[in-house]
Design an enzyme around this catalytic site. Structure first.
Site, PDB file in Angstrom:
ATOM      1  CB  SER A 100      -0.930  -0.121   1.269  1.00 33.53           C
ATOM      2  OG  SER A 100      -1.870   1.127   1.241  1.00 33.53           O
ATOM      3  CE1 TYR A 114      -0.496   5.589  -5.257  1.00 34.50           C
ATOM      4  CE2 TYR A 114      -0.282   7.014  -3.300  1.00 34.50           C
ATOM      5  CZ  TYR A 114       0.042   5.915  -4.179  1.00 34.50           C
ATOM      6  OH  TYR A 114       1.024   5.080  -3.709  1.00 34.50           O
ATOM      7  CE  LYS A 137      -0.586   2.051  -3.832  1.00 35.09           C
ATOM      8  NZ  LYS A 137       0.123   0.927  -4.191  1.00 35.09           N
TER       9      LYS A 137
END
Length: 332
Positions: free
Chosen positions: A172, A186, A190
Protein backbone atom coordinates in the site's frame (compact mmCIF):
# COMPACT_ATOMS: atom_id res chain seq x y z
CA UNK A 1 -1.73 -1.91 47.77
CA UNK A 2 -0.37 0.26 44.95
CA UNK A 3 2.91 -1.66 45.02
CA UNK A 4 0.97 -4.92 44.74
CA UNK A 5 -0.99 -3.65 41.74
CA UNK A 6 2.20 -2.37 40.09
CA UNK A 7 3.97 -5.68 40.69
CA UNK A 8 1.01 -7.62 39.29
CA UNK A 9 0.91 -5.39 36.20
CA UNK A 10 4.64 -5.80 35.56
CA UNK A 11 4.39 -9.57 36.02
CA UNK A 12 1.39 -9.73 33.66
CA UNK A 13 3.20 -7.75 30.96
CA UNK A 14 6.31 -9.91 31.29
CA UNK A 15 4.14 -13.01 30.98
CA UNK A 16 2.58 -11.67 27.80
CA UNK A 17 6.03 -10.98 26.36
CA UNK A 18 7.05 -14.58 27.07
CA UNK A 19 3.85 -16.11 25.71
CA UNK A 20 3.65 -13.89 22.61
CA UNK A 21 6.29 -15.77 20.54
CA UNK A 22 4.47 -19.03 21.16
CA UNK A 23 1.27 -17.87 19.46
CA UNK A 24 2.93 -15.86 16.67
CA UNK A 25 3.22 -17.27 13.13
CA UNK A 26 6.16 -19.54 12.41
CA UNK A 27 8.68 -17.64 10.24
CA UNK A 28 8.77 -18.62 6.57
CA UNK A 29 12.14 -19.85 5.33
CA UNK A 30 13.02 -18.26 1.99
CA UNK A 31 15.79 -20.71 1.09
CA UNK A 32 14.31 -22.76 -1.77
CA UNK A 33 10.96 -20.95 -1.56
CA UNK A 34 9.15 -19.68 -4.66
CA UNK A 35 8.47 -15.94 -4.43
CA UNK A 36 6.39 -14.09 -7.04
CA UNK A 37 6.83 -10.32 -7.26
CA UNK A 38 4.45 -8.26 -9.38
CA UNK A 39 5.75 -4.88 -10.45
CA UNK A 40 9.17 -6.46 -10.06
CA UNK A 41 10.95 -4.77 -12.95
CA UNK A 42 11.93 -1.63 -11.01
CA UNK A 43 11.70 0.29 -7.74
CA UNK A 44 10.59 -1.40 -4.54
CA UNK A 45 9.46 -4.54 -6.37
CA UNK A 46 12.88 -5.16 -7.89
CA UNK A 47 14.61 -4.53 -4.56
CA UNK A 48 12.25 -6.97 -2.83
CA UNK A 49 13.09 -9.60 -5.44
CA UNK A 50 16.81 -8.98 -4.90
CA UNK A 51 16.43 -9.25 -1.12
CA UNK A 52 14.56 -12.55 -1.43
CA UNK A 53 17.14 -13.89 -3.90
CA UNK A 54 19.90 -13.05 -1.41
CA UNK A 55 18.13 -15.35 1.03
CA UNK A 56 18.03 -18.27 -1.39
CA UNK A 57 14.56 -17.91 -2.92
CA UNK A 58 13.48 -18.74 -6.45
CA UNK A 59 11.93 -15.66 -8.06
CA UNK A 60 9.21 -15.02 -10.63
CA UNK A 61 9.15 -11.40 -11.79
CA UNK A 62 5.88 -10.15 -13.27
CA UNK A 63 5.52 -6.77 -15.02
CA UNK A 64 4.39 -5.26 -18.30
CA UNK A 65 7.67 -4.08 -19.84
CA UNK A 66 9.62 -7.09 -21.09
CA UNK A 67 12.86 -5.15 -21.63
CA UNK A 68 12.83 -3.83 -18.06
CA UNK A 69 12.06 -7.33 -16.81
CA UNK A 70 15.09 -8.80 -18.56
CA UNK A 71 17.33 -6.04 -17.21
CA UNK A 72 15.96 -6.58 -13.69
CA UNK A 73 16.54 -10.32 -14.02
CA UNK A 74 20.22 -9.74 -14.77
CA UNK A 75 20.61 -7.56 -11.69
CA UNK A 76 18.76 -10.04 -9.47
CA UNK A 77 20.80 -13.02 -10.66
CA UNK A 78 23.94 -11.31 -9.39
CA UNK A 79 22.52 -11.70 -5.86
CA UNK A 80 22.37 -15.50 -6.04
CA UNK A 81 23.85 -17.43 -3.11
CA UNK A 82 23.89 -20.78 -4.96
CA UNK A 83 23.86 -22.04 -8.53
CA UNK A 84 20.46 -23.71 -8.19
CA UNK A 85 18.48 -20.49 -7.90
CA UNK A 86 16.34 -19.38 -10.82
CA UNK A 87 14.84 -16.01 -11.72
CA UNK A 88 11.90 -16.26 -14.12
CA UNK A 89 10.40 -13.32 -16.05
CA UNK A 90 6.81 -13.14 -17.30
CA UNK A 91 5.36 -10.11 -19.06
CA UNK A 92 1.68 -9.41 -18.36
CA UNK A 93 -0.58 -6.56 -17.24
CA UNK A 94 -1.86 -7.84 -13.88
CA UNK A 95 -4.74 -5.34 -13.92
CA UNK A 96 -6.36 -6.09 -17.26
CA UNK A 97 -7.61 -9.66 -17.52
CA UNK A 98 -7.93 -12.18 -14.70
CA UNK A 99 -7.75 -15.10 -17.13
CA UNK A 100 -4.32 -13.99 -18.33
CA UNK A 101 -3.07 -13.47 -14.79
CA UNK A 102 -4.31 -16.91 -13.73
CA UNK A 103 -2.58 -18.46 -16.74
CA UNK A 104 0.69 -16.69 -15.90
CA UNK A 105 0.58 -17.89 -12.29
CA UNK A 106 -0.02 -21.47 -13.42
CA UNK A 107 2.92 -21.17 -15.79
CA UNK A 108 5.17 -19.89 -13.00
CA UNK A 109 4.12 -22.69 -10.64
CA UNK A 110 4.69 -25.34 -13.29
CA UNK A 111 8.27 -24.13 -13.70
CA UNK A 112 9.28 -23.23 -10.13
CA UNK A 113 6.74 -25.02 -7.95
CA UNK A 114 3.88 -23.71 -5.77
CA UNK A 115 4.02 -20.06 -4.74
CA UNK A 116 5.19 -19.71 -1.15
CA UNK A 117 5.07 -15.91 -1.09
CA UNK A 118 3.30 -13.42 -3.36
CA UNK A 119 4.38 -9.79 -3.25
CA UNK A 120 1.79 -7.51 -4.87
CA UNK A 121 3.94 -4.52 -5.74
CA UNK A 122 2.46 -3.44 -9.08
CA UNK A 123 1.14 0.08 -8.75
CA UNK A 124 1.18 3.65 -9.94
CA UNK A 125 0.52 7.11 -8.53
CA UNK A 126 -1.15 10.17 -10.01
CA UNK A 127 -1.40 13.37 -8.00
CA UNK A 128 -3.63 16.31 -8.78
CA UNK A 129 -6.63 18.34 -7.65
CA UNK A 130 -9.87 16.37 -7.51
CA UNK A 131 -11.60 18.40 -10.22
CA UNK A 132 -8.65 18.35 -12.62
CA UNK A 133 -7.65 14.68 -12.53
CA UNK A 134 -9.18 13.00 -15.61
CA UNK A 135 -11.95 10.54 -14.77
CA UNK A 136 -10.11 7.83 -16.69
CA UNK A 137 -7.21 8.17 -14.23
CA UNK A 138 -9.53 7.32 -11.33
CA UNK A 139 -10.51 4.16 -13.19
CA UNK A 140 -6.95 3.23 -14.17
CA UNK A 141 -5.59 3.71 -10.66
CA UNK A 142 -8.27 1.46 -9.19
CA UNK A 143 -7.51 -1.16 -11.81
CA UNK A 144 -3.74 -1.13 -11.29
CA UNK A 145 -3.47 -0.53 -7.55
CA UNK A 146 -6.44 -2.59 -6.39
CA UNK A 147 -7.45 -5.16 -9.03
CA UNK A 148 -3.77 -5.55 -9.90
CA UNK A 149 -3.40 -7.06 -6.42
CA UNK A 150 -6.72 -8.92 -6.35
CA UNK A 151 -6.05 -10.91 -9.53
CA UNK A 152 -2.64 -12.43 -8.64
CA UNK A 153 -3.80 -13.15 -5.07
CA UNK A 154 -6.93 -14.91 -6.32
CA UNK A 155 -4.80 -16.99 -8.69
CA UNK A 156 -2.54 -18.43 -5.95
CA UNK A 157 -4.77 -18.58 -2.87
CA UNK A 158 -6.30 -21.95 -3.74
CA UNK A 159 -2.95 -23.73 -3.85
CA UNK A 160 -1.82 -22.02 -0.66
CA UNK A 161 -4.94 -23.24 1.15
CA UNK A 162 -4.37 -26.78 -0.11
CA UNK A 163 -0.78 -26.70 1.19
CA UNK A 164 -1.79 -25.00 4.47
CA UNK A 165 0.92 -22.37 4.12
CA UNK A 166 1.78 -19.12 2.36
CA UNK A 167 2.37 -15.41 2.56
CA UNK A 168 0.66 -12.64 0.58
CA UNK A 169 1.91 -9.06 0.71
CA UNK A 170 -0.03 -6.01 -0.43
CA UNK A 171 2.18 -2.96 -0.94
CA UNK A 172 0.00 0.00 0.00
CA UNK A 173 1.41 3.41 0.97
CA UNK A 174 1.35 5.89 3.83
CA UNK A 175 -1.21 7.59 1.58
CA UNK A 176 -3.28 4.47 2.25
CA UNK A 177 -3.33 5.38 5.95
CA UNK A 178 -4.01 9.10 5.70
CA UNK A 179 -5.73 11.00 2.88
CA UNK A 180 -3.66 13.94 1.72
CA UNK A 181 -4.13 16.90 -0.61
CA UNK A 182 -3.69 15.83 -4.22
CA UNK A 183 -4.31 12.13 -3.66
CA UNK A 184 -8.08 11.91 -4.15
CA UNK A 185 -7.53 9.43 -7.00
CA UNK A 186 -4.57 7.59 -5.45
CA UNK A 187 -5.31 7.28 -1.72
CA UNK A 188 -8.64 5.40 -2.04
CA UNK A 189 -6.98 2.66 -4.10
CA UNK A 190 -4.37 2.15 -1.38
CA UNK A 191 -6.96 2.33 1.42
CA UNK A 192 -8.86 -0.42 -0.42
CA UNK A 193 -5.92 -2.79 -0.08
CA UNK A 194 -6.20 -2.68 3.69
CA UNK A 195 -9.88 -3.62 3.59
CA UNK A 196 -9.06 -6.49 1.27
CA UNK A 197 -6.19 -7.61 3.49
CA UNK A 198 -8.20 -7.56 6.72
CA UNK A 199 -11.09 -9.55 5.25
CA UNK A 200 -8.78 -12.00 3.50
CA UNK A 201 -6.65 -12.53 6.61
CA UNK A 202 -9.71 -13.62 8.58
CA UNK A 203 -10.55 -16.12 5.83
CA UNK A 204 -7.12 -17.67 5.42
CA UNK A 205 -5.60 -17.59 8.92
CA UNK A 206 -6.99 -21.08 9.74
CA UNK A 207 -5.00 -22.34 6.74
CA UNK A 208 -1.71 -20.96 8.12
CA UNK A 209 -1.63 -18.22 5.49
CA UNK A 210 -0.60 -14.76 6.64
CA UNK A 211 -1.24 -11.42 4.99
CA UNK A 212 1.04 -8.39 5.24
CA UNK A 213 0.09 -4.83 4.30
CA UNK A 214 3.12 -2.64 3.71
CA UNK A 215 2.86 1.13 4.07
CA UNK A 216 6.07 2.57 2.57
CA UNK A 217 6.71 6.32 2.76
CA UNK A 218 7.91 8.38 -0.20
CA UNK A 219 10.62 6.21 -1.73
CA UNK A 220 13.30 7.05 -4.27
CA UNK A 221 12.04 5.07 -7.28
CA UNK A 222 11.38 5.77 -10.99
CA UNK A 223 7.66 5.88 -10.20
CA UNK A 224 8.19 8.52 -7.51
CA UNK A 225 10.26 10.63 -9.90
CA UNK A 226 7.48 10.42 -12.49
CA UNK A 227 4.84 11.35 -9.90
CA UNK A 228 6.82 14.45 -8.88
CA UNK A 229 6.57 15.88 -12.40
CA UNK A 230 2.87 16.70 -11.94
CA UNK A 231 2.54 16.82 -8.15
CA UNK A 232 0.67 19.93 -6.86
CA UNK A 233 2.67 22.37 -4.75
CA UNK A 234 0.58 21.57 -1.66
CA UNK A 235 1.25 17.85 -2.02
CA UNK A 236 4.96 18.43 -2.52
CA UNK A 237 5.25 20.67 0.56
CA UNK A 238 3.36 18.18 2.72
CA UNK A 239 5.57 15.34 1.45
CA UNK A 240 8.68 17.32 2.32
CA UNK A 241 7.77 17.20 6.03
CA UNK A 242 9.26 13.69 6.04
CA UNK A 243 12.36 12.31 4.34
CA UNK A 244 12.52 10.16 1.22
CA UNK A 245 13.55 6.55 1.84
CA UNK A 246 15.71 4.32 -0.32
CA UNK A 247 14.03 1.39 -2.07
CA UNK A 248 16.57 -1.09 -0.65
CA UNK A 249 15.73 -0.06 2.92
CA UNK A 250 11.98 -0.37 2.32
CA UNK A 251 12.43 -3.76 0.65
CA UNK A 252 14.37 -5.17 3.60
CA UNK A 253 11.64 -4.14 6.04
CA UNK A 254 8.83 -5.57 3.90
CA UNK A 255 10.59 -8.91 3.38
CA UNK A 256 11.39 -9.20 7.08
CA UNK A 257 7.78 -8.50 8.11
CA UNK A 258 6.39 -10.88 5.47
CA UNK A 259 8.68 -13.68 6.66
CA UNK A 260 7.48 -13.13 10.24
CA UNK A 261 3.84 -13.02 9.14
CA UNK A 262 3.31 -9.49 10.51
CA UNK A 263 0.06 -7.92 9.32
CA UNK A 264 1.45 -4.36 9.33
CA UNK A 265 4.76 -3.36 7.79
CA UNK A 266 5.98 0.20 8.27
CA UNK A 267 9.26 2.06 7.86
CA UNK A 268 10.77 4.55 10.29
CA UNK A 269 9.30 6.41 13.25
CA UNK A 270 6.60 8.17 11.18
CA UNK A 271 5.53 4.82 9.77
CA UNK A 272 5.38 3.23 13.20
CA UNK A 273 3.26 6.10 14.52
CA UNK A 274 0.84 5.93 11.58
CA UNK A 275 0.45 2.16 11.90
CA UNK A 276 -0.37 2.48 15.60
CA UNK A 277 -2.76 5.38 15.01
CA UNK A 278 -4.66 3.61 12.24
CA UNK A 279 -4.62 0.07 13.67
CA UNK A 280 -8.39 0.09 14.31
CA UNK A 281 -9.65 -3.50 14.10
CA UNK A 282 -6.68 -4.80 12.13
CA UNK A 283 -5.23 -8.11 13.33
CA UNK A 284 -2.06 -8.27 15.41
CA UNK A 285 0.69 -10.82 15.08
CA UNK A 286 1.61 -10.81 18.75
CA UNK A 287 0.24 -9.70 22.11
CA UNK A 288 3.22 -7.38 22.41
CA UNK A 289 2.16 -5.51 19.28
CA UNK A 290 -1.34 -5.02 20.67
CA UNK A 291 0.00 -3.70 23.99
CA UNK A 292 2.27 -1.23 22.20
CA UNK A 293 -0.69 0.11 20.23
CA UNK A 294 -2.78 0.56 23.37
CA UNK A 295 -0.03 2.34 25.25
CA UNK A 296 1.01 4.71 22.44
CA UNK A 297 -2.39 5.60 20.96
CA UNK A 298 -3.06 8.74 23.03
CA UNK A 299 0.41 10.21 22.59
CA UNK A 300 0.48 9.52 18.86
CA UNK A 301 -2.98 11.06 18.39
CA UNK A 302 -1.74 14.24 20.06
CA UNK A 303 1.28 14.39 17.75
CA UNK A 304 -0.94 13.67 14.74
CA UNK A 305 -3.15 16.67 15.51
CA UNK A 306 -0.11 18.93 15.23
CA UNK A 307 0.76 17.34 11.89
CA UNK A 308 -2.79 17.83 10.59
CA UNK A 309 -2.73 21.47 11.69
CA UNK A 310 0.55 21.94 9.84
CA UNK A 311 -0.85 20.35 6.67
CA UNK A 312 -3.96 22.55 6.78
CA UNK A 313 -1.72 25.58 7.20
CA UNK A 314 0.27 24.60 4.10
CA UNK A 315 -2.90 24.27 2.05
CA UNK A 316 -4.23 27.65 3.22
CA UNK A 317 -0.97 29.43 2.45
CA UNK A 318 -0.88 27.95 -1.04
CA UNK A 319 -4.47 28.99 -1.65
CA UNK A 320 -3.73 32.58 -0.57
CA UNK A 321 -0.66 32.66 -2.78
CA UNK A 322 -2.68 31.47 -5.78
CA UNK A 323 -5.43 34.05 -5.16
CA UNK A 324 -3.05 37.03 -5.03
CA UNK A 325 -2.62 37.34 -8.83
CA UNK A 326 -6.40 37.05 -9.28
CA UNK A 327 -7.07 39.83 -6.78
CA UNK A 328 -4.38 41.98 -8.37
CA UNK A 329 -6.01 41.60 -11.79
CA UNK A 330 -9.41 42.60 -10.40
CA UNK A 331 -8.04 45.86 -8.92
CA UNK A 332 -6.35 46.95 -12.15
Amino acid sequence: MLLLIAAFTVAFVLLLYMVSPLISPKPLKLAGAHVVVTGGSSGIGKCIAMECFKQGAFITLVARDENKLLQAKKEIEKCAINDKQVALCISVDVAKDYGQVESVMKQAQEKLGPVDMLINCAGMAIAGNFETVPINDFVRLMEVNYLGSVYPSRAVIGTMKERRMGRIVFVSSQAGQIGLFGYTAYSPTKFALRGLAEALQMEVKPYNIYITVAYPPDTDTPGFAEENKTKPLETRLISETSSVCQAEQVARVIVKDAIQGNFNSSVGSDGYMLSSLTCGMSPVTSITEGLQQIVTMGLFRTIALFYLGSFDSIVRRCMIQKEKPENADKTE
